[in-house]
Design an enzyme around this catalytic site. Structure first.
Site, PDB file in Angstrom:
ATOM      1  N   ARG A 239      43.127  43.027  32.870  1.00 24.03           N
ATOM      2  CA  ARG A 239      43.173  41.704  32.242  1.00 24.03           C
ATOM      3  C   ARG A 239      42.603  41.833  30.834  1.00 24.03           C
ATOM      4  NH1 ARG A 239      40.244  39.398  37.365  1.00 24.03           N
ATOM      5  NH2 ARG A 239      39.588  41.549  37.153  1.00 24.03           N
TER       6      ARG A 239
ATOM      7  N   LYS B 200      28.842  44.016  48.138  1.00 26.26           N
ATOM      8  CA  LYS B 200      29.319  42.926  47.273  1.00 26.26           C
ATOM      9  C   LYS B 200      29.221  41.564  47.958  1.00 26.26           C
ATOM     10  CE  LYS B 200      32.451  45.188  44.005  1.00 26.26           C
ATOM     11  NZ  LYS B 200      33.818  45.229  43.467  1.00 26.26           N
TER      12      LYS B 200
ATOM     13  N   HIS C  66      46.692  39.053  41.864  1.00 24.59           N
ATOM     14  CA  HIS C  66      46.894  40.273  42.659  1.00 24.59           C
ATOM     15  C   HIS C  66      48.353  40.352  43.134  1.00 24.59           C
ATOM     16  CE1 HIS C  66      42.439  39.673  43.888  1.00 24.59           C
ATOM     17  NE2 HIS C  66      42.450  40.822  43.242  1.00 24.59           N
TER      18      HIS C  66
ATOM     19  N   SER D 156      39.131  36.528  41.533  1.00 23.26           N
ATOM     20  CA  SER D 156      38.686  35.996  42.831  1.00 23.26           C
ATOM     21  C   SER D 156      37.351  35.277  42.677  1.00 23.26           C
ATOM     22  CB  SER D 156      38.518  37.135  43.842  1.00 23.26           C
ATOM     23  OG  SER D 156      39.720  37.806  44.039  1.00 23.26           O
TER      24      SER D 156
HETATM   25  P1  ADP Z   1      37.564  45.094  42.469  1.00 22.42           P
HETATM   26  O1  ADP Z   1      36.266  44.594  43.038  1.00 22.42           O
HETATM   27  O2  ADP Z   1      37.918  46.476  42.939  1.00 22.42           O
HETATM   28  O3  ADP Z   1      37.708  44.930  40.986  1.00 22.42           O
HETATM   29  P2  ADP Z   1      39.425  42.866  42.723  1.00 22.42           P
HETATM   30  O4  ADP Z   1      40.011  42.305  43.975  1.00 22.42           O
HETATM   31  O5  ADP Z   1      38.585  41.982  41.887  1.00 22.42           O
HETATM   32  O6  ADP Z   1      38.651  44.167  43.187  1.00 22.42           O
HETATM   33  O7  ADP Z   1      40.590  43.433  41.812  1.00 22.42           O
HETATM   34  C1  ADP Z   1      41.454  44.449  42.273  1.00 22.42           C
HETATM   35  C2  ADP Z   1      42.343  44.897  41.124  1.00 22.42           C
HETATM   36  O8  ADP Z   1      43.213  43.824  40.772  1.00 22.42           O
HETATM   37  C3  ADP Z   1      41.580  45.264  39.854  1.00 22.42           C
HETATM   38  O9  ADP Z   1      42.249  46.349  39.233  1.00 22.42           O
HETATM   39  C4  ADP Z   1      41.694  44.020  39.003  1.00 22.42           C
HETATM   40  O10 ADP Z   1      41.640  44.328  37.623  1.00 22.42           O
HETATM   41  C5  ADP Z   1      43.083  43.538  39.409  1.00 22.42           C
HETATM   42  N1  ADP Z   1      43.217  42.089  39.202  1.00 22.42           N
HETATM   43  C6  ADP Z   1      42.504  41.093  39.745  1.00 22.42           C
HETATM   44  N2  ADP Z   1      42.917  39.889  39.295  1.00 22.42           N
HETATM   45  C7  ADP Z   1      43.937  40.142  38.427  1.00 22.42           C
HETATM   46  C8  ADP Z   1      44.781  39.327  37.591  1.00 22.42           C
HETATM   47  N3  ADP Z   1      44.622  38.015  37.533  1.00 22.42           N
HETATM   48  N4  ADP Z   1      45.705  39.955  36.827  1.00 22.42           N
HETATM   49  C9  ADP Z   1      45.818  41.303  36.869  1.00 22.42           C
HETATM   50  N5  ADP Z   1      45.047  42.129  37.600  1.00 22.42           N
HETATM   51  C10 ADP Z   1      44.122  41.558  38.374  1.00 22.42           C
END
Ligand code: ADP
Length: 161
Positions: free
Chosen positions: A92, A42, A18, A130
């Site tokens: 990703r 969630k 992130h 995460s």
């Molecule tokens: P959500 O539940 O909305 O997907 P996340 O916190 O899992 O929330 O992810 C928020 C955003 O960050 C999403 O667009 C996700 O694809 C992106 N994201 C999460 N981890 C990575 C990573 N390692 N590389 C690139 N983008 C990421």
């Protein structure tokens, strides 16, 4: 005029993946609103206040350009409140694409001003999420290179309980 964007997500917890996306966004946008969604369905490990605090601590050097604002409910309503209609999401694997495509199309249907900008993950973080961090940490694995030190500390504390 200053260019602003919203980076919404769960951030439960914020990872280096992130942080990488947000820092790269700051090369394109003047200001970034990082917006953790409350999303109780969630069943997040960290409360919304904890996640806001973890994100803020990850961007202390960028405090003039990054603000952290949590939201509840529809992203379009939050975008209207902030008067910022550019959304940033990370991509990703191909598996992210389908969901993100659906989400961005739906947001546009709800409000035609909504535009989503996709940032490709950096290859060193393309496996990082995460949920995987939480899973590894709960099994006693080392996640120190995936999250900032203050998050690592909180993860250890939370998972000990
Ligand atoms: P959500 O539940 O909305 O997907 P996340 O916190 O899992 O929330 O992810 C928020 C955003 O960050 C999403 O667009 C996700 O694809 C992106 N994201 C999460 N981890 C990575 C990573 N390692 N590389 C690139 N983008 C990421």
């Amino acid at each position: 005029m200053k260019k602003s964007a919203i980076y919404p997500g769960s951030f439960d917890p914020i990872t280096q993946g992130h942080i990488d996306i947000a820092k790269r966004c700051l090369k394109i946008f003047d200001n970034l609103i990082i917006a953790p969604g409350k999303n109780d369905e969630k069943k997040p490990l960290f409360s919304i206040e904890e996640r806001v605090d973890q994100i803020q601590k990850s961007f202390t050097q960028y405090s003039e350009r990054v603000c952290v604002v949590s939201f509840e409910g529809l992203l379009v309503n939050f975008a209207k409140e902030q008067n910022v209609f550019t959304i940033v999401r990370g991509l990703r694997a191909v598996s992210d694409f389908e969901y993100e495509f659906q989400l961005s199309t739906m947001n546009k249907k709800l409000d035609h001003r909504m535009e989503t900008v996709f940032m490709m993950t950096s290859d060193k973080f393309n496996y990082l999420s995460s949920s995987l961090v939480k899973e590894i940490a709960s099994q006693g694995g080392d996640v120190s290179c995936f999250v900032p030190p203050h998050v690592l500390k909180e993860l250890k504390k939370r998972l000990k309980k």
